[in-house]
Design a protein around this motif. Structure first.
Motif, PDB file in Angstrom:
ATOM      1  N   TYR A 139       0.856  -1.244  -0.119  1.00 60.20           N
ATOM      2  CA  TYR A 139      -0.148  -0.109   0.048  1.00 60.20           C
ATOM      3  C   TYR A 139       0.956   1.325  -0.130  1.00 60.20           C
ATOM      4  CZ  TYR A 139      -2.635   3.820   2.226  1.00 60.20           C
ATOM      5  OH  TYR A 139      -3.121   5.032   2.210  1.00 60.20           O
ATOM      6  N   LEU A 140       1.904   1.235   1.148  1.00 56.06           N
ATOM      7  CA  LEU A 140       2.813   2.592   1.061  1.00 56.06           C
ATOM      8  C   LEU A 140       3.319   2.729  -0.208  1.00 56.06           C
ATOM      9  CD1 LEU A 140       4.398   1.829   4.472  1.00 56.06           C
ATOM     10  CD2 LEU A 140       2.524   3.630   3.873  1.00 56.06           C
ATOM     11  N   ALA A 141       3.807   1.683  -1.117  1.00 60.07           N
ATOM     12  CA  ALA A 141       4.780   1.729  -2.148  1.00 60.07           C
ATOM     13  C   ALA A 141       3.779   2.254  -3.434  1.00 60.07           C
ATOM     14  CB  ALA A 141       5.332   0.275  -2.540  1.00 60.07           C
ATOM     15  N   THR A 142       2.703   1.627  -3.465  1.00 60.63           N
ATOM     16  CA  THR A 142       1.684   1.973  -4.601  1.00 60.63           C
ATOM     17  C   THR A 142       1.077   3.529  -4.117  1.00 60.63           C
ATOM     18  OG1 THR A 142      -0.228   0.843  -3.467  1.00 60.63           O
ATOM     19  CG2 THR A 142       1.057  -0.352  -5.292  1.00 60.63           C
ATOM     20  N   ASN A 143       0.926   3.912  -3.021  1.00 67.25           N
ATOM     21  CA  ASN A 143       0.369   5.271  -2.926  1.00 67.25           C
ATOM     22  C   ASN A 143       1.397   6.388  -2.324  1.00 67.25           C
ATOM     23  OD1 ASN A 143      -2.869   5.132  -2.793  1.00 67.25           O
ATOM     24  ND2 ASN A 143      -1.851   3.201  -2.294  1.00 67.25           N
ATOM     25  N   LEU A 144       2.580   6.099  -2.914  1.00 68.49           N
ATOM     26  CA  LEU A 144       3.699   6.978  -2.281  1.00 68.49           C
ATOM     27  C   LEU A 144       3.428   8.600  -2.824  1.00 68.49           C
ATOM     28  CD1 LEU A 144       6.305   6.390  -0.878  1.00 68.49           C
ATOM     29  CD2 LEU A 144       7.431   6.279  -2.981  1.00 68.49           C
ATOM     30  N   GLU A 145       2.817   8.722  -3.780  1.00 66.97           N
ATOM     31  CA  GLU A 145       2.592   9.985  -4.493  1.00 66.97           C
ATOM     32  C   GLU A 145       1.605  10.754  -3.506  1.00 66.97           C
ATOM     33  OE1 GLU A 145       3.185  13.260  -6.485  1.00 66.97           O
ATOM     34  OE2 GLU A 145       4.039  11.454  -6.560  1.00 66.97           O
ATOM     35  N   SER A 146       0.568  10.203  -3.107  1.00 69.29           N
ATOM     36  CA  SER A 146      -0.488  10.590  -2.171  1.00 69.29           C
ATOM     37  C   SER A 146       0.371  10.857  -0.791  1.00 69.29           C
ATOM     38  CB  SER A 146      -1.588   9.739  -1.888  1.00 69.29           C
ATOM     39  OG  SER A 146      -1.517   8.958  -2.981  1.00 69.29           O
ATOM     40  N   PHE A 147       1.411  10.152  -0.470  1.00 67.97           N
ATOM     41  CA  PHE A 147       1.855  10.688   0.816  1.00 67.97           C
ATOM     42  C   PHE A 147       2.728  12.062   0.733  1.00 67.97           C
ATOM     43  CE2 PHE A 147       0.840   6.161   2.172  1.00 67.97           C
ATOM     44  CZ  PHE A 147       0.307   6.471   3.223  1.00 67.97           C
ATOM     45  N   ARG A 148       3.414  11.741  -0.486  1.00 66.80           N
ATOM     46  CA  ARG A 148       4.155  12.935  -0.848  1.00 66.80           C
ATOM     47  C   ARG A 148       3.346  14.401  -0.660  1.00 66.80           C
ATOM     48  NH1 ARG A 148       7.033  10.616  -5.111  1.00 66.80           N
ATOM     49  NH2 ARG A 148       8.882   9.619  -4.307  1.00 66.80           N
ATOM     50  N   GLN A 149       2.342  14.336  -1.473  1.00 62.36           N
ATOM     51  CA  GLN A 149       1.193  15.314  -1.507  1.00 62.36           C
ATOM     52  C   GLN A 149       0.884  15.816   0.062  1.00 62.36           C
ATOM     53  OE1 GLN A 149      -1.960  14.411  -4.006  1.00 62.36           O
ATOM     54  NE2 GLN A 149      -0.511  14.406  -5.950  1.00 62.36           N
ATOM     55  N   PHE A 150       0.384  14.801   0.617  1.00 60.52           N
ATOM     56  CA  PHE A 150      -0.118  14.831   2.031  1.00 60.52           C
ATOM     57  C   PHE A 150       0.872  15.801   2.822  1.00 60.52           C
ATOM     58  CE2 PHE A 150      -0.613  13.307   6.629  1.00 60.52           C
ATOM     59  CZ  PHE A 150      -1.624  13.987   6.740  1.00 60.52           C
ATOM     60  N   ALA A 151       2.102  15.237   3.030  1.00 62.17           N
ATOM     61  CA  ALA A 151       3.124  15.905   3.697  1.00 62.17           C
ATOM     62  C   ALA A 151       3.655  17.051   3.314  1.00 62.17           C
ATOM     63  CB  ALA A 151       4.642  14.766   3.520  1.00 62.17           C
ATOM     64  N   SER A 152       3.291  17.381   2.097  1.00 62.22           N
ATOM     65  CA  SER A 152       3.563  18.969   1.702  1.00 62.22           C
ATOM     66  C   SER A 152       2.478  19.719   2.132  1.00 62.22           C
ATOM     67  CB  SER A 152       4.216  18.908   0.321  1.00 62.22           C
ATOM     68  OG  SER A 152       2.890  18.496  -0.479  1.00 62.22           O
ATOM     69  N   SER A 153       1.318  19.231   2.263  1.00 59.82           N
ATOM     70  CA  SER A 153       0.294  20.089   2.627  1.00 59.82           C
ATOM     71  C   SER A 153       0.187  20.675   4.195  1.00 59.82           C
ATOM     72  CB  SER A 153      -1.177  19.490   2.278  1.00 59.82           C
ATOM     73  OG  SER A 153      -1.272  18.484   3.271  1.00 59.82           O
ATOM     74  N   GLN A 154      -0.551  21.736   4.198  1.00 57.91           N
ATOM     75  CA  GLN A 154      -0.623  22.288   5.631  1.00 57.91           C
ATOM     76  C   GLN A 154      -1.462  21.303   6.516  1.00 57.91           C
ATOM     77  OE1 GLN A 154      -2.636  25.931   5.556  1.00 57.91           O
ATOM     78  NE2 GLN A 154      -1.731  26.603   7.730  1.00 57.91           N
ATOM     79  N   ALA A 155      -2.377  20.665   5.853  1.00 57.83           N
ATOM     80  CA  ALA A 155      -3.310  19.491   6.572  1.00 57.83           C
ATOM     81  C   ALA A 155      -2.392  18.383   7.307  1.00 57.83           C
ATOM     82  CB  ALA A 155      -4.415  18.757   5.561  1.00 57.83           C
ATOM     83  N   SER A 156      -1.346  18.215   6.560  1.00 56.42           N
ATOM     84  CA  SER A 156      -0.530  17.014   7.119  1.00 56.42           C
ATOM     85  C   SER A 156      -0.101  17.419   8.544  1.00 56.42           C
ATOM     86  CB  SER A 156       0.456  16.810   6.397  1.00 56.42           C
ATOM     87  OG  SER A 156       1.494  17.799   6.304  1.00 56.42           O
ATOM     88  N   PHE A 157       0.171  18.688   8.608  1.00 59.84           N
ATOM     89  CA  PHE A 157       0.864  19.245  10.142  1.00 59.84           C
ATOM     90  C   PHE A 157      -0.456  19.226  11.007  1.00 59.84           C
ATOM     91  CE2 PHE A 157       3.940  21.071   7.278  1.00 59.84           C
ATOM     92  CZ  PHE A 157       4.930  20.713   7.818  1.00 59.84           C
ATOM     93  N   ALA A 158      -1.436  19.648  10.605  1.00 58.93           N
ATOM     94  CA  ALA A 158      -2.557  19.377  11.496  1.00 58.93           C
ATOM     95  C   ALA A 158      -3.067  18.126  11.863  1.00 58.93           C
ATOM     96  CB  ALA A 158      -3.870  19.932  10.923  1.00 58.93           C
ATOM     97  N   PHE A 159      -2.772  17.201  10.823  1.00 56.96           N
ATOM     98  CA  PHE A 159      -3.091  15.669  11.056  1.00 56.96           C
ATOM     99  C   PHE A 159      -2.024  15.287  12.063  1.00 56.96           C
ATOM    100  CE2 PHE A 159      -2.016  11.311  10.196  1.00 56.96           C
ATOM    101  CZ  PHE A 159      -3.306  10.655  10.470  1.00 56.96           C
ATOM    102  N   LEU A 160      -0.821  15.360  11.978  1.00 56.93           N
ATOM    103  CA  LEU A 160       0.365  14.924  12.878  1.00 56.93           C
ATOM    104  C   LEU A 160       0.012  15.419  14.044  1.00 56.93           C
ATOM    105  CD1 LEU A 160       3.439  15.046  10.609  1.00 56.93           C
ATOM    106  CD2 LEU A 160       2.295  12.832  11.585  1.00 56.93           C
ATOM    107  N   ARG A 161      -0.338  16.717  14.343  1.00 53.73           N
ATOM    108  CA  ARG A 161      -0.507  17.289  15.745  1.00 53.73           C
ATOM    109  C   ARG A 161      -1.837  16.673  16.463  1.00 53.73           C
ATOM    110  NH1 ARG A 161      -1.742  23.155  15.170  1.00 53.73           N
ATOM    111  NH2 ARG A 161      -3.834  22.554  15.110  1.00 53.73           N
ATOM    112  N   SER A 162      -2.672  16.247  15.679  1.00 54.68           N
ATOM    113  CA  SER A 162      -3.901  15.589  16.106  1.00 54.68           C
ATOM    114  C   SER A 162      -3.524  14.262  16.644  1.00 54.68           C
ATOM    115  CB  SER A 162      -5.211  15.501  15.247  1.00 54.68           C
ATOM    116  OG  SER A 162      -5.725  16.549  15.007  1.00 54.68           O
TER     117      SER A 162
END
Lengths: 267, 523
Positions: free
Chosen positions: B49-72
């Motif tokens: 799953y991680l390998a096939t969805n790497l692009e989504s993770f990259r997008q998520f990591a660069s977005s502002q929402a990812s910080f909010a998610f990590l904080r949550s």
């Protein structure tokens, strides 16, 4: 807190003007009444047996029928707890899911209301409705105290009865907290109800699973099991661990709800 | 199908396999291999799953929402850890309060004393099949014992089928619910078995396990005393035996045997106690002499008699300050509807009856013989302490069949119904104890099987037995129960209640709801 209370009042007013809520009240009353009468018949049967022989000659498992508190009220609370498992998801399902379905959730998000106030308001509203639902079952101990007899004049041990009812309320409050969180995840009310039930049912059945497990897992599972935590309370024993456990589940569910609702602001 | 979607499905499957592997290990199969294989496969699928969805993770990591998610996520994790710690504290140190009337879920003083006097650690093992109905009851009982003496009482619950070696060691039968108490450690550690899952039996087993040697009780027989065995009962009155008393004695670690005095010159040295219960025929002089010698040497005896019995022991009792009144003790106020069935709450401060006072228990004695306490003519060192009395309205009715009111010449006032006597025997050579102990009660019917269920009476007897045999730990009240309450409903009342509860009550709620809803709609 004032905002939260205003939201709670609004929730309660919606509940009490919805026929659905009365359907749930009626279902709770009908089911618990039917089983209550069956408990009474069983109680009378056992007492008649004891009169024909003696309590000493009857199985120790039947000694609960020596009095109305252990013979009727304690098992009645067990039944009410089980019914709550089915009833609570139908009461909690609309808390957030309905707002999402009616597209009013975005309005709420843009209103000058803090997420914490929104979550607490919704939860307090849910708590009010579950308390009203469960409150209908207090009629049964009252009926028993009117018809029962004991030498001291009080047929029921009211401390045990009320502590047991407190346990039932705690359980209802927990169901509503879990239901609130799941309702915040989806806009389908039926899916929210189904998921809440799906989460609570296995959780409640942990006692059975624990019995076939070995230590130390057994103790952990028993601690996590809802009905094992409630067992002592319905029998008249107040335990700090049960209070802490239920408060923790409620607090954690509210935290998850808060973070879920807050996540809508990031999206 | 896109690789990203396939990866999501496989990832979800992998997560399920990973999360359910502890269930496989601990609950379903118990196989470590199966659990490891499941967890390994789960990890691989999550990796896919991680390998096939790497692009989504990259997008998520660069977005502002990812910080909010990590904080949550971090907040939730910290909160979870805090709650787990709090629950651990509550589970291990949390208090509990028994709020029932009469504290029926609390340990009795007897149990507390027994636990406090444990000389070393005792481990209680509950051998019960997991589905046994007594499982929860036993665990809660064990928990209470452990909370009372955490250093000295430990417990475990085991399935006999999963611990065959232990079941064999303790000679347990398959399917049988048993509680074994083991004192100390090692394969040869002494152990005993509790008769059933109850506080009474568990505490008795504790006392038995910690007592040194076996206490032996002799029931004197040969003068029409009540028989010990059910088989010896009179066919017309099968309940008139002491088998329940004997059974209780055995549970509490005593050995109980019948004994003939004829032909003996002494009570056996292993006697902790001698009981005379309802003798109807006179003892011979040599027999009386055996008893006299026994008591004078620091022996212990319980003596129960009944109205009208003549057993020839009057002179011996007189030496210990007791004279049996001729007639029936009666009380015009404290009775159960019959002046000869006395209900007494009038106790002294003696150790035997103190627990009855504490628990507010009334003994009930039908057709009891009162006792006169003598002031002179006693053996040296004798001290008499009356324990149970009638009220001030008592009298000795000498003609119970004719009238039930006090008459001229009849003894009247507060009568003594039971007494405890001690005699200092510390100077006696070859003594058993430094103090002889005798308990006299003017009723032996309360010992019979048919009456053994009456809790206050049973407590009086067992406490007397504990005091006389010097088993201080046993002087207490047996576990209490809730007050009995009843519900008297005939068939029509049940029908009415059924109608009220299952018909009228829910429909009223429904009607109320509809009315409110309609009223709101038409506003």
């Amino acid at each position: 807190m004032r905002t939260a209370l205003a939201i709670a009042r609004k929730e309660l007013s919606v509940y009490f003007t919805t026929p659905w809520a009365y359907g749930v009240f009626t279902a709770m009353a009908a089911l618990s009444s039917f089983l209550f009468v069956n408990l009474l018949v069983e109680f009378q049967l056992r007492q008649a047996e004891a009169r024909a022989t003696s309590w000493e000659q009857m199985s120790p498992n039947l000694h609960a029928y020596r009095n109305l508190t252990d013979g009727v009220v304690v098992p009645l609370w067990g039944i009410v707890i089980a019914i709550t498992l089915f009833v609570a998801p139908f009461l909690s399902m609309r808390l957030f899911a309905e707002e999402k379905r009616n597209k009013t959730f975005e309005l709420l998000m843009t209103a000058p209301v803090k997420t914490i106030e929104l979550v607490l308001g919704k939860y307090l509203g849910g708590l009010g409705i579950i308390t009203a639902t469960l409150g209908t079952t207090l009629i049964f101990p009252l009926l028993l105290s009117l018809h029962g007899h004991a030498e001291s004049g009080t047929a029921l041990d009211w401390t045990t009865v009320l502590l047991g009812f407190g346990g039932v309320l705690l359980w209802g409050a927990t169901c509503m907290a879990v239901g609130l969180f799941i309702s915040a995840l989806t806009e389908s009310q039926m899916l929210a109800a189904f998921l809440t039930f799906t989460v609570l049912l296995p959780w409640m059945m942990l006692t059975g699973v624990a019995q076939s497990a070995s230590e130390p897992l057994r103790s952990v599972l028993l601690y996590l099991s809802f009905d094992a935590q409630l067992h002592e309370m319905t029998r008249g024993i107040l335990e700090v661990k049960a209070l802490v456990f239920f408060t923790s589940v409620i607090a954690f569910s509210l935290l998850l709800t808060h973070r879920t609702v807050e996540a809508r602001r990031w999206a | 199908m896109k690789a990203t979607h396939l990866g999501q499905y496989l990832g979800a499957l992998g997560l399920m396999l990973l999360l359910s592997s502890p269930v496989t290990l601990f609950i379903t199969s118990g196989s470590l291999t199966a659990a490891v294989v499941k967890a390994g496969l789960g990890l691989v699928l999550v990796g896919v799953y991680l390998a096939t969805n790497l692009e989504s993770f990259r997008q998520f990591a660069s977005s502002q929402a990812s910080f909010a998610f990590l904080r949550s996520a971090l907040t939730v994790l910290v909160a979870l850890c805090g709650l787990v710690a709090l629950n651990y504290l509550a589970a291990t140190k949390g208090a509990r309060w028994d709020l029932t009337q009469g504290r029926i879920h609390s340990l009795s003083p007897q149990t507390v004393t027994a636990l406090e006097s444990l000389p070393e650690k005792v481990v209680a093992i509950g051998f019960l099949p997991p589905t046994h109905e007594a499982n929860a009851l036993l665990e809660s009982l064990f928990q209470r014992y452990h909370e009372q003496a955490p250093e000295r009482f430990e417990y475990q619950l085991l399935d006999p089928s999963s611990s065959p070696e232990l079941a064999a060691r303790f000679n347990l039968r398959a399917g049988q619910a048993s509680v074994v108490l083991v004192r100390g450690e090692g394969l040869n550690a002494p152990h005993t078995t509790a008769a059933s899952v109850s506080e009474q039996d568990l505490t008795n087993a504790l006392i038995r396990l910690t007592s040194v040697g076996t206490q032996r009780v002799y029931f004197i027989t040969g003068h029409g005393e009540w028989p010990l065995e059910k088989e010896q009962a009179n066919a017309a009155d099968p309940g008139a035996t002491l088998s329940e008393l004997r059974r209780q004695l055995l549970h509490e670690g005593y050995a109980a045997d019948a004994m003939y005095l004829v032909g003996t010159t002494d009570i056996p040295r292993d006697a902790s106690l001698v009981i005379i219960a309802g003798a109807r025929a006179p003892y011979t002089e040599p027999e009386v002499e055996v008893l006299r010698k026994y008591l004078a040497g620091g022996g212990r005896m319980l003596y129960f008699t009944d109205v009208g019995l003549e057993d020839g022991l009057g002179s011996l009792l007189a030496e210990y300050g007791i004279q049996l009144d001729e007639g029936v003790a009666a009380d015009s106020q404290f009775n159960s509807g019959n002046p000869y069935v006395l209900v007494s709450k009038f106790y002294s401060n003696h150790a035997i009856v103190k627990p009855l006072v504490q628990r507010n228990l009334n003994v009930q004695l039908p057709m009891v013989r009162s006792l006169g306490v003598l002031r002179e003519g006693m053996a040296p060192g004798v001290r008499v302490e009356p324990m149970v009395h009638t009220s001030q309205n008592g009298w000795v009715e000498t003609t119970p069949a004719q009238n039930a009111v006090p008459s001229d010449g009849e003894k009247a006032g507060q009568l003594t119904l039971a007494a405890a006597i001690t005699r200092d025997t510390s100077d006696t050579p070859d003594k058993r104890f430094g103090e002889a102990r005798l308990v006299v009660l003017g009723d032996s019917d309360l010992l019979l099987d048919s009456n053994w269920g009456h809790e206050p009476n049973r407590n009086l007897v067992m406490n007397a037995l504990g005091w006389a045999s010097h088993q201080v730990a046993r002087i207490t009240v047996r576990p209490p129960d809730r007050e009995v309450s009843t519900l008297e409903l005939d068939a029509s009342a049940v029908k009415r209640m059924r109608f009220l509860a299952t018909d009228l009550f829910p429909l009223t709620l429904m009607g109320l709801g509809i009315a409110i809803w309609l009223a709101r709609r038409h506003k």
